[in-house]
Design a protein around this motif. Structure first.
Motif, PDB file in Angstrom:
ATOM      1  N   GLU A  86     -19.718 -14.131  25.627  1.00 21.93           N
ATOM      2  CA  GLU A  86     -18.260 -14.016  25.537  1.00 21.93           C
ATOM      3  C   GLU A  86     -17.802 -12.582  25.768  1.00 21.93           C
ATOM      4  O   GLU A  86     -16.864 -12.326  26.538  1.00 21.93           O
ATOM      5  N   ALA A  87     -18.483 -11.639  25.156  1.00 22.84           N
ATOM      6  CA  ALA A  87     -18.081 -10.237  25.290  1.00 22.84           C
ATOM      7  C   ALA A  87     -18.304  -9.726  26.707  1.00 22.84           C
ATOM      8  O   ALA A  87     -17.524  -8.915  27.215  1.00 22.84           O
ATOM      9  N   GLY A  88     -19.358 -10.203  27.373  1.00 29.02           N
ATOM     10  CA  GLY A  88     -19.669  -9.731  28.720  1.00 29.02           C
ATOM     11  C   GLY A  88     -18.970 -10.503  29.814  1.00 29.02           C
ATOM     12  O   GLY A  88     -19.114 -10.162  31.001  1.00 29.02           O
ATOM     13  N   GLY A  89     -18.233 -11.552  29.453  1.00 33.25           N
ATOM     14  CA  GLY A  89     -17.534 -12.332  30.461  1.00 33.25           C
ATOM     15  C   GLY A  89     -18.450 -13.200  31.308  1.00 33.25           C
ATOM     16  O   GLY A  89     -18.098 -13.549  32.441  1.00 33.25           O
ATOM     17  N   TRP A  90     -19.626 -13.535  30.766  1.00 31.70           N
ATOM     18  CA  TRP A  90     -20.555 -14.398  31.501  1.00 31.70           C
ATOM     19  C   TRP A  90     -20.065 -15.842  31.439  1.00 31.70           C
ATOM     20  O   TRP A  90     -19.666 -16.335  30.385  1.00 31.70           O
ATOM     21  N   ARG A  91     -20.098 -16.498  32.582  1.00 36.01           N
ATOM     22  CA  ARG A  91     -19.659 -17.896  32.648  1.00 36.01           C
ATOM     23  C   ARG A  91     -20.853 -18.828  32.780  1.00 36.01           C
ATOM     24  O   ARG A  91     -21.908 -18.448  33.263  1.00 36.01           O
ATOM     25  N   ASP A  92     -20.646 -20.070  32.369  1.00 33.98           N
ATOM     26  CA  ASP A  92     -21.697 -21.076  32.510  1.00 33.98           C
ATOM     27  C   ASP A  92     -21.756 -21.570  33.946  1.00 33.98           C
ATOM     28  O   ASP A  92     -20.737 -21.649  34.642  1.00 33.98           O
ATOM     29  N   PHE A  93     -22.937 -21.940  34.374  1.00 36.45           N
ATOM     30  CA  PHE A  93     -23.148 -22.404  35.739  1.00 36.45           C
ATOM     31  C   PHE A  93     -22.300 -23.637  36.062  1.00 36.45           C
ATOM     32  O   PHE A  93     -21.797 -23.781  37.185  1.00 36.45           O
ATOM     33  N   ALA A 122     -27.789 -17.581  46.842  1.00 36.43           N
ATOM     34  CA  ALA A 122     -27.077 -18.247  45.749  1.00 36.43           C
ATOM     35  C   ALA A 122     -27.217 -17.455  44.455  1.00 36.43           C
ATOM     36  O   ALA A 122     -26.247 -17.283  43.705  1.00 36.43           O
ATOM     37  N   ALA A 123     -28.427 -16.963  44.184  1.00 36.43           N
ATOM     38  CA  ALA A 123     -28.641 -16.153  42.981  1.00 36.43           C
ATOM     39  C   ALA A 123     -27.787 -14.887  43.024  1.00 36.43           C
ATOM     40  O   ALA A 123     -27.190 -14.486  42.016  1.00 36.43           O
ATOM     41  N   GLY A 124     -27.703 -14.257  44.197  1.00 39.78           N
ATOM     42  CA  GLY A 124     -26.867 -13.066  44.345  1.00 39.78           C
ATOM     43  C   GLY A 124     -25.395 -13.381  44.133  1.00 39.78           C
ATOM     44  O   GLY A 124     -24.658 -12.605  43.507  1.00 39.78           O
ATOM     45  N   TRP A 125     -24.960 -14.520  44.665  1.00 42.65           N
ATOM     46  CA  TRP A 125     -23.565 -14.952  44.506  1.00 42.65           C
ATOM     47  C   TRP A 125     -23.242 -15.137  43.030  1.00 42.65           C
ATOM     48  O   TRP A 125     -22.172 -14.712  42.554  1.00 42.65           O
ATOM     49  N   LEU A 126     -24.150 -15.742  42.290  1.00 42.83           N
ATOM     50  CA  LEU A 126     -23.930 -15.987  40.861  1.00 42.83           C
ATOM     51  C   LEU A 126     -23.900 -14.677  40.079  1.00 42.83           C
ATOM     52  O   LEU A 126     -23.067 -14.489  39.186  1.00 42.83           O
ATOM     53  N   ARG A 127     -24.804 -13.764  40.419  1.00 44.13           N
ATOM     54  CA  ARG A 127     -24.839 -12.476  39.721  1.00 44.13           C
ATOM     55  C   ARG A 127     -23.541 -11.695  39.932  1.00 44.13           C
ATOM     56  O   ARG A 127     -23.005 -11.094  39.001  1.00 44.13           O
ATOM     57  N   GLU A 128     -23.051 -11.687  41.175  1.00 43.92           N
ATOM     58  CA  GLU A 128     -21.819 -10.948  41.474  1.00 43.92           C
ATOM     59  C   GLU A 128     -20.647 -11.455  40.648  1.00 43.92           C
ATOM     60  O   GLU A 128     -19.739 -10.684  40.307  1.00 43.92           O
ATOM     61  N   ARG A 129     -20.662 -12.730  40.323  1.00 44.46           N
ATOM     62  CA  ARG A 129     -19.555 -13.347  39.578  1.00 44.46           C
ATOM     63  C   ARG A 129     -19.859 -13.495  38.093  1.00 44.46           C
ATOM     64  O   ARG A 129     -19.142 -14.181  37.384  1.00 44.46           O
ATOM     65  N   ARG A 130     -20.938 -12.854  37.653  1.00 41.82           N
ATOM     66  CA  ARG A 130     -21.344 -12.887  36.242  1.00 41.82           C
ATOM     67  C   ARG A 130     -21.423 -14.320  35.732  1.00 41.82           C
ATOM     68  O   ARG A 130     -20.815 -14.686  34.715  1.00 41.82           O
TER      69      ARG A 130
END
Length: 276
Positions: A86-93, A122-130
């Motif tokens: 929550e604090a880092g703004g990480w989203r669920d897949f 795809a992994a890079g795309w996900l990382r860029e969007r946290r």
């Protein structure tokens, strides 16, 4: 280690607010490992010893082995992971899986990338969007399904360009004429082996035969060049007997892409021989 597992002042302030050394170290492990991996470890206690020692040193924890007590009997590790997410703004897949599927579809259609390249993209795309990375098998399935769909789209598009007569012409390339030892496809895709007058004549005759197939007149501009090159390579190098085993769409799409490629190459070959 310094790039992903260094704790800045803000990190240490959050970590030091946790009670007990093993909770502070466990929280730090989760905070830094998600930055490095893009996902939380199933068991933070399994982090490499070098990482635990590096984090413990920064936190002034004398014994890094205290990490073994982290989340041993309660849901502390899970609670901490939720706080960090929550604090880092990480989203669920699950929130972005549909969007990622569309992005992968466009990439697979235009580039023809293999599964490993698409997986890494795809992994890079996900990382860029946290976005928290899913398990490798889940992401692999998505990549595989998207790539299969893109291939089918390619075959269906090429197949749809052909009339009934043109399909028959292409299929005839896979037959071995009476008295011959190889199929018409094998014969036409073989270029000259040396520069000579007879070979020059043979090259011109070959260019005429390929042109008479009529495939060069079809508009394949809707197909990205890299995607068109993929089936043509298979058609040029693969065995005719193997091509026969594919379904109509894939077989005829491959033959069409091959014929388009040969139309250009058959004309270039005698010109090259003439210059030589």
């Amino acid at each position: 280690m310094e790039r992903y597992f260094f704790l800045d002042d803000a990190d240490r302030e959050v970590v030091q607010a946790k009670r007990r050394a093993h909770n502070r170290l466990g929280y730090a492990v989760q905070l830094t490992s998600v930055r490095y991996l893009g996902r939380f470890l199933p068991d933070p206690r399994q982090v490499p010893a070098e990482v635990a020692e590096y984090l413990a040193e920064q936190l002034g924890i004398a014994d890094p082995l205290c990490l073994k007590e982290y989340g041993e009997r309660d849901g502390t590790a899970r609670t901490h992971a939720g706080e960090i997410q929550e604090a880092g703004g990480w989203r669920d897949f699950a929130e972005v899986s549909a969007e990622l599927g569309e992005w992968l579809d466009a990439r697979a259609w235009t580039t023809g990338d293999g599964p490993k390249a698409l997986f890494d993209a795809a992994a890079g795309w996900l990382r860029e969007r946290r976005v928290l990375l899913p398990g490798a098998s889940r992401l692999s399935r998505l990549v595989g399904n998207v790539r299969e769909a893109a291939n089918q789209r390619l075959w269906d598009t090429l197949y749809g360009l052909l009339s009934t007569g043109q399909r028959a012409v292409l299929d005839s390339l896979l037959t071995v004429p009476a008295g011959a030892r190889v199929s018409e496809l094998d014969r036409l895709r073989r270029g000259p082996v040396r520069v000579s007058g007879p070979q020059m004549k043979w090259s011109l005759d070959r260019a005429r035969e390929v042109a008479e197939l009529g495939m060069g007149a079809l508009d394949v501009s809707r197909i990205p060049p890299r995607r068109l090159a993929e089936p043509s390579r298979y058609g040029v190098d693969g065995k005719a007997t193997l091509l026969k085993r594919h379904n109509d769409a894939r077989r005829l799409a491959t033959l069409l892409a091959t014929a388009v490629h040969l139309t250009t190459r058959a004309v270039d070959t005698p010109l090259t021989c003439w210059r030589s």
